[in-house]
Each structure stands twice: as structure tokens, then as C-alpha cells.
Design a protein around this motif. Structure first.
Motif, mmCIF file in Angstrom:
data_model
loop_
_atom_site.group_PDB
_atom_site.id
_atom_site.type_symbol
_atom_site.label_atom_id
_atom_site.label_comp_id
_atom_site.label_asym_id
_atom_site.label_seq_id
_atom_site.Cartn_x
_atom_site.Cartn_y
_atom_site.Cartn_z
ATOM 1 N N ARG A 75 0.805 -1.154 -0.059
ATOM 2 C CA ARG A 75 0.003 0.117 -0.101
ATOM 3 C C ARG A 75 0.908 1.333 0.076
ATOM 4 N NH1 ARG A 75 -5.138 -0.956 1.857
ATOM 5 N NH2 ARG A 75 -5.429 1.376 1.005
ATOM 6 N N LEU A 76 0.397 2.395 -0.703
ATOM 7 C CA LEU A 76 1.135 3.504 -0.732
ATOM 8 C C LEU A 76 0.145 4.676 -0.800
ATOM 9 C CD1 LEU A 76 2.575 3.955 -4.111
ATOM 10 C CD2 LEU A 76 1.048 2.220 -3.674
ATOM 11 N N TYR A 77 0.706 5.851 -0.810
ATOM 12 C CA TYR A 77 0.190 7.180 -1.014
ATOM 13 C C TYR A 77 0.681 7.488 -2.523
ATOM 14 C CZ TYR A 77 -1.047 7.562 3.901
ATOM 15 O OH TYR A 77 -1.291 7.329 5.165
ATOM 16 N N LEU A 78 -0.059 7.751 -3.449
ATOM 17 C CA LEU A 78 0.252 7.893 -4.746
ATOM 18 C C LEU A 78 0.762 9.144 -5.165
ATOM 19 C CD1 LEU A 78 -2.823 6.554 -6.843
ATOM 20 C CD2 LEU A 78 -0.563 5.440 -6.469
ATOM 21 N N ALA A 79 0.616 10.166 -4.407
ATOM 22 C CA ALA A 79 1.185 11.406 -4.031
ATOM 23 C C ALA A 79 1.153 11.936 -2.658
ATOM 24 C CB ALA A 79 0.551 12.529 -4.931
ATOM 25 N N PRO A 80 2.263 11.534 -1.939
ATOM 26 C CA PRO A 80 2.529 11.654 -0.388
ATOM 27 C C PRO A 80 2.259 13.118 -0.262
ATOM 28 C CG PRO A 80 4.263 10.242 -1.340
ATOM 29 C CD PRO A 80 3.638 10.785 -2.618
ATOM 30 N N HIS A 81 2.586 14.143 -0.893
ATOM 31 C CA HIS A 81 2.656 15.490 -0.657
ATOM 32 C C HIS A 81 1.200 16.099 -0.526
ATOM 33 C CE1 HIS A 81 2.103 15.516 -5.101
ATOM 34 N NE2 HIS A 81 1.756 16.755 -5.261
ATOM 35 N N VAL A 82 0.324 15.467 -0.932
ATOM 36 C CA VAL A 82 -1.100 15.728 -0.643
ATOM 37 C C VAL A 82 -1.894 14.750 0.059
ATOM 38 C CG1 VAL A 82 -1.381 17.395 -2.694
ATOM 39 C CG2 VAL A 82 -1.659 15.083 -2.939
ATOM 40 N N TRP A 83 -1.149 13.505 0.426
ATOM 41 C CA TRP A 83 -1.739 12.358 1.055
ATOM 42 C C TRP A 83 -2.784 11.601 -0.007
ATOM 43 C CZ3 TRP A 83 1.712 11.122 4.195
ATOM 44 C CH2 TRP A 83 2.264 11.812 5.080
#
Length: 346
Positions: free
Chosen positions: A301-309
Motif C-alpha cells: 500500500r502507498l500514497y500515490l502522491a504523498p505531498h497531498v496524501w
């Protein structure tokens, strides 16, 4: 009923602003699971790698009052009733198991894996898994009176992207008559396959995957490891299948040791790829349901764009229940297979 790996390619055409609005074509692939017909989409994000996410602040602050850390676990976690488990809690190595304050069913517990508050995926030694699995099995053995009627489920939500409310590694374990929609669908389809063909689907499936050698990763003495043709995860699920086994109780100490060795190596590889979160689940049958083989499923699992969660569960996944993959299971299998060949523990 035949075992078919069905795919359909589609092509989207548009004028690309990053190529001076020249015509661009992008191919996507639709896939259907050979057992259940569950569909998924492979969207080719060329060269995709998980973007780094900084959890250092979260790890530090969450460790200050963590109920699962050694100084707190015996003071801040609940105990079982004396007539259920006289010891109050179960301990095995570093693992401590106790009732879940937010239970999923009548019998619902949590099993802390280790004393250390945070571990990266490359830092889970096999012994931690052996002890935690053994602890979970001891609990299920005590609360399940009839394994032909009850499912013993063990899951892991590792880090926030996987739905964990605690950084400290811990399993969820519970006994239930309701196995969940995904597992129920596997069991029902497996039974239908047995009724129509007289054969076990999972035996045919494993043989075919080994023959194709497209998603096959590793064959141990007691298990076969591969990636899923239609993964639940955007980065491709890794599955271990245990031939001839139906329940968690079918795994003796030697099988748990072997499984823990390979699991630790798989997690090490995932960590090296930049994966920082995952879901893991044992998918059992009930005792006597020989049409199904026990499985262990690992879903990064991951955040596809961590800078916007930005999470990996958009409407396509959460509401349409449609998987989408941004790395092909075949590509992941090839890389993981090569890694395991050189890993001393696999």
C-alpha cells in the motif's frame, strides 16, 4: 470449466501537452481473474516507483505514549476473562496477544509483533513472524471449539497507508462465521470448480502458473509463491499458496519457520523498492473444505502522491470494487524471483 487468463487491451488517444500537443496513444489492459471473474485494470505508469514519504515525525511522536511498547503493553492493554484465557494475555517470544478494544467479532484480539516501536519492511526477522503466528494460532485454538464451523483469520495493517491506527507493528486475529466477501467469493468459486471438474482449482492453478513461469516466484517445500494475475494492490500482490492445507491449524512449526523465512525476504525486497506500508492476510477455509488451499496474501500500500496524501483507493477501487495496477504482476514476479535466488533466508 477451463482455467483461462483473459486479457483485453484498449488504447486511449489524445493530444499530449508535454509533447507540443502531438498525438499520443496509451494502452491499458483489462484482466479477469481465472477463478472468480473479478476484473482489474493494468495502467502502465512507465518507470513508476513509490514516492518517498517522511514518517519520522509520526514515528517519534507516536512512540511517546504507544500502548504496545514494552513499558506500556501490560498496563494499557485489556485482558481476557479468566474463564477464556486464565493468563489474561498470551505471550510468545516478543509477541504479546490481548483482546481488541474495538472488536470485529465475539472473539477478536491483537498480537503485537515485537518490542521495537517501528521497523522498516527490511527489518523484520523471521523469528518475529514465527512467534507472532504461533501466538495467534494458540489464541485461535482456545476460542474455536469447532474448526469445521469457524474461520480463524489473521491480518496485518502495517503503517497508516494500510489503515493502521498504530505505528507499532501488530496483527489482528479473530474467529468468525463470516469470512468476508473476498474470501467467501474464493471459497464459493473453488467449490463450483470442484463440482464441475472433480478437481481442486488451486492444484490446477499452481501447476499452470509454474508451467507458464510468468508470475511464478518461488517454490519452497511447503508453499508456492507468485504474484496475482489480478492484484488487489496497485503494486501487485504476492501470494503464498499452501498445497493441501486448509486452515491455520494445518501449519506445523517447520512450515511456519519456512514461511517466515520467505516472508521476511519478500518484505526485504519490498522495502528496497520504496514500499513502506502493506496489508497482509491469511485466507483459510474451514476444516474439511478441501476445495480450497490456505493462502497468505501480501498487498503493498502507498500514497500515490504523498505531498497531498493521495491514497491508492480512488472511487474505482472503493466504490466500483475494481482493482487497478500500475506495475504488472509479471514484471514484479521477475524482479522478486531474482532477488530471492540470492537472498540467504529464502
Amino acid at each position: 470449466m477451463t482455467l483461462t487468463f483473459k486479457t483485453t487491451d484498449t488504447t486511449a488517444v489524445f493530444l499530449n501537452p508535454f509533447l507540443n500537443f502531438e498525438r499520443s496513444e496509451v494502452t491499458c489492459q483489462l484482466r479477469w481473474d481465472p477463478l472468480t471473474g473479478r476484473s482489474g485494470r493494468l495502467a502502465h505508469f512507465v518507470g513508476f516507483k513509490p514516492a518517498a514519504a517522511d514518517f519520522s515525525g509520526l514515528i517519534e511522536t507516536s512512540g511517546k505514549n504507544c500502548p504496545f511498547c514494552p513499558d506500556n503493553v501490560l498496563a494499557l492493554t485489556p485482558k481476557f476473562l479468566p474463564d477464556q484465557i486464565p493468563e489474561g494475555r498470551l505471550q510468545q517470544g516478543e509477541s504479546v496477544l490481548f483482546p481488541n478494544l474495538l472488536p470485529y467479532d465475539v472473539h477478536s484480539a491483537l498480537a503485537v509483533l515485537c518490542r521495537q516501536h517501528y521497523r522498516s519492511l527490511s527489518d523484520f526477522q523471521p523469528r518475529l513472524f514465527v512467534d507472532a503466528f504461533t501466538n495467534c494460532r494458540s489464541y485461535l485454538d482456545r476460542v474455536i471449539a469447532d474448526p469445521a464451523e469457524i474461520y480463524g483469520l489473521v491480518t496485518w495493517n502495517y503503517m497508516p497507508a494500510a489503515g493502521s491506527s498504530q505505528v507499532h507493528p501488530h496483527f489482528q486475529v479473530y474467529a468468525t462465521k463470516a469470512p468476508g466477501n473476498f474470501l467467501d467469493r474464493l471459497l464459493s468459486a473453488s467449490q463450483s470448480y470442484r463440482s464441475e471438474t472433480g478437481r481442486c482449482y488451486w492444484s490446477d492453478y499452481v501447476q499452470e502458473e509454474i508451467r507458464r513461469d510468468e508470475r511464478f516466484i518461488h517454490q519452497a517445500r511447503h508453499s508456492v509463491w507468485l504474484t496475482d494475475f489480478v492484484s488487489l494492490s496497485v503494486l501487485s500482490d504476492v501470494i503464498a499458496i499452501f498445497p493441501g492445507k486448509q486452515t491455520f491449524f494445518d501449519l506445523d512449526a517447520s512450515i511456519l519457520e519456512e514461511t517466515a523465512q520467505t516472508l521476511s525476504a519478500v518484505l526485504d525486497w519490498l522495502g528496497r523498492q520504496g514500499v513502506y506500508s502493506l496489508n497482509m492476510a491469511w485466507l483459510p477455509a474451514r476444516k474439511g473444505e478441501e476445495h480450497h488451499w490456505l493462502q497468505l496474501r501480501i498487498s503493498p500500500r502507498l500514497y500515490l502522491a504523498p505531498h497531498v496524501w493521495c491514497t491508492d483507493t480512488p472511487s474505482l477501487v472503493s466504490q466500483y470494487q475494481e482493482s487497478f495496477m500500475i506495475r504488472s504482476p509479471e514484471e514484479v514476479a521477475g524482479e522478486l524471483k531474482a532477488f530471492l535466488r540470492s537472498h540467504p533466508g529464502a
